[in-house]
Write a protein that holds these residues in place. Structure first.
Motif, mmCIF file in Angstrom:
data_model
loop_
_atom_site.group_PDB
_atom_site.id
_atom_site.type_symbol
_atom_site.label_atom_id
_atom_site.label_comp_id
_atom_site.label_asym_id
_atom_site.label_seq_id
_atom_site.Cartn_x
_atom_site.Cartn_y
_atom_site.Cartn_z
ATOM 1 N N UNK A 8 29.507 -36.855 -24.204
ATOM 2 C CA UNK A 8 28.380 -36.975 -25.133
ATOM 3 C C UNK A 8 27.079 -37.285 -24.399
ATOM 4 N N UNK A 9 25.976 -37.187 -25.128
ATOM 5 C CA UNK A 9 24.678 -37.661 -24.643
ATOM 6 C C UNK A 9 24.062 -38.510 -25.750
ATOM 7 N N UNK A 14 18.881 -38.365 -22.448
ATOM 8 C CA UNK A 14 18.483 -39.036 -21.220
ATOM 9 C C UNK A 14 19.650 -39.782 -20.573
ATOM 10 N N UNK A 15 20.778 -39.807 -21.282
ATOM 11 C CA UNK A 15 21.990 -40.482 -20.798
ATOM 12 C C UNK A 15 23.178 -39.576 -21.076
ATOM 13 N N UNK A 16 24.055 -39.436 -20.089
ATOM 14 C CA UNK A 16 25.320 -38.747 -20.375
ATOM 15 C C UNK A 16 26.422 -39.792 -20.400
ATOM 16 N N UNK A 17 27.417 -39.545 -21.226
ATOM 17 C CA UNK A 17 28.456 -40.553 -21.414
ATOM 18 C C UNK A 17 29.818 -39.914 -21.623
ATOM 19 N N UNK A 180 22.765 -42.681 -16.322
ATOM 20 C CA UNK A 180 21.376 -42.315 -16.580
ATOM 21 C C UNK A 180 21.061 -40.978 -15.936
ATOM 22 N N UNK A 181 20.396 -40.109 -16.677
ATOM 23 C CA UNK A 181 19.927 -38.834 -16.141
ATOM 24 C C UNK A 181 18.564 -39.047 -15.479
ATOM 25 N N UNK A 182 18.170 -38.166 -14.562
ATOM 26 C CA UNK A 182 16.918 -38.367 -13.806
ATOM 27 C C UNK A 182 15.687 -38.565 -14.691
ATOM 28 N N UNK A 183 15.683 -37.948 -15.886
ATOM 29 C CA UNK A 183 14.503 -38.023 -16.752
ATOM 30 C C UNK A 183 14.498 -39.244 -17.672
ATOM 31 N N UNK A 224 25.142 -37.370 -29.369
ATOM 32 C CA UNK A 224 25.468 -35.959 -29.582
ATOM 33 C C UNK A 224 26.779 -35.706 -28.846
ATOM 34 N N UNK A 225 27.826 -35.399 -29.595
ATOM 35 C CA UNK A 225 29.128 -35.156 -28.971
ATOM 36 C C UNK A 225 29.188 -33.711 -28.489
ATOM 37 N N UNK A 226 29.378 -33.550 -27.192
ATOM 38 C CA UNK A 226 29.415 -32.223 -26.586
ATOM 39 C C UNK A 226 30.815 -31.618 -26.590
ATOM 40 N N UNK A 227 31.823 -32.493 -26.483
ATOM 41 C CA UNK A 227 33.188 -31.986 -26.356
ATOM 42 C C UNK A 227 34.184 -33.104 -26.653
#
Length: 291
Positions: A8-9, A14-17, A180-183, A224-227
């Protein structure tokens, strides 16, 4: 609750999880290896981390291996995972008996001792990627947090939990990895830090009936669940693979085994399955190699 991983994000991206519940696969691993509670906790934590880290792999055939070596009575652990939710692992020593630590928890840190964590990614290239750090605590989650920061330069928070029941079965197991993502903006970083400080342990949240989605929402707010990927303990050993290992030792050593023992047994470290090669099997392998 079935075992699964979610990717998810946060709403701002701005964060992946990654979040996972792994109770059944950790229970299966503990039964396969006959582990004592503190070893179940250590192995379960590493299995949980590996199955989430497997989702960071890109290629269908990519493989991740996590290896811990320590000077404690457990001595070490090896776990491998792929991006399809398959994970397997084994402890160097299945039975370690230690008193609870100062806060009444299973003393994984003392069981492992001082040592190293090695992360190996086989990405189908000529040489695998290898990253290694010295253990900072032996608690595994903290060690992986340090690994991500020092070896991959990714600010991360890792939490892993295994709750062992009175009958030594696994009552709860799971974890999360937040990166944390770079942005990522300063406000995002601050909010994340505050939320991480306020949540209870992974096993307590699982005991309350919360799944990986609920846990990540507590940490990130809207997600936001990606998978969503099922995960399971799966060993891909086979008689054919074991036979290839026998072939690799060469005719001379095979002949010695044949002459002295007339048969051999090979056991898979990961699943404890035993493969028996009788005299006739050994003769055929030697015959094929000698052609």
């Amino acid at each position: 609750m079935e075992d699964y991983i979610i990717r998810a994000t946060d709403a701002k991206k701005q964060i992946r999880a990654f979040g996972a519940v792994t109770t059944h696969l950790v229970d299966e691993a503990s039964k396969i290896h006959g582990t004592s509670p503190v070893v179940s906790a250590a192995l379960g934590r590493l299995l949980t981390a590996a199955t989430m880290m497997g989702q960071m792999l890109k290629g269908e055939k990519d493989l991740l291996t996590l290896q811990i070596k320590g000077n404690g009575p457990l001595r070490g652990l090896v776990v491998t995972a792929d991006r399809n939710g398959n994970v397997k692992g084994y402890p160097y020593n299945s039975v370690v008996d230690l008193p609870l630590n100062s806060i009444g928890k299973l003393d994984v840190s003392t069981a492992i001792g001082q040592g190293s964590l090695t992360v190996i990614k086989d990405l189908g290239l000529r040489e695998p990627y290898v990253g290694q750090i010295s253990l900072v605590s032996g608690e595994i989650a903290e060690d992986l947090t340090y690994y991500f920061a020092s070896s991959e330069q990714i600010p991360s928070a890792v939490a892993l939990g295994v709750l062992v029941d009175r009958d030594f079965s696994i009552k709860q197991a799971g974890g999360f990895i937040v990166q944390l993502l770079p942005e990522a903006e300063e406000e995002t970083v601050q909010n994340l830090e505050n939320r991480l400080k306020s949540i209870s342990s992974v096993t307590q949240l699982l005991e309350e009936g919360k799944g990986p989605e609920d846990i990540l929402k507590l940490i990130l707010g809207d997600i936001i669940i990606m998978d969503k990927i099922p995960t399971q303990f799966h060993c891909n050993c086979s008689r054919e693979r074991v036979e290839k290992a026998l072939v690799s030792i060469g005719v001379k050593d095979l002949q010695e085994i044949l002459d002295q023992d007339h048969r051999t047994e090979l056991k898979c470290h990961f699943c404890n399955r035993t493969y028996v090669f009788e005299e006739s099997d050994l003769k055929k392998i030697i015959e094929d190699l000698s052609r």
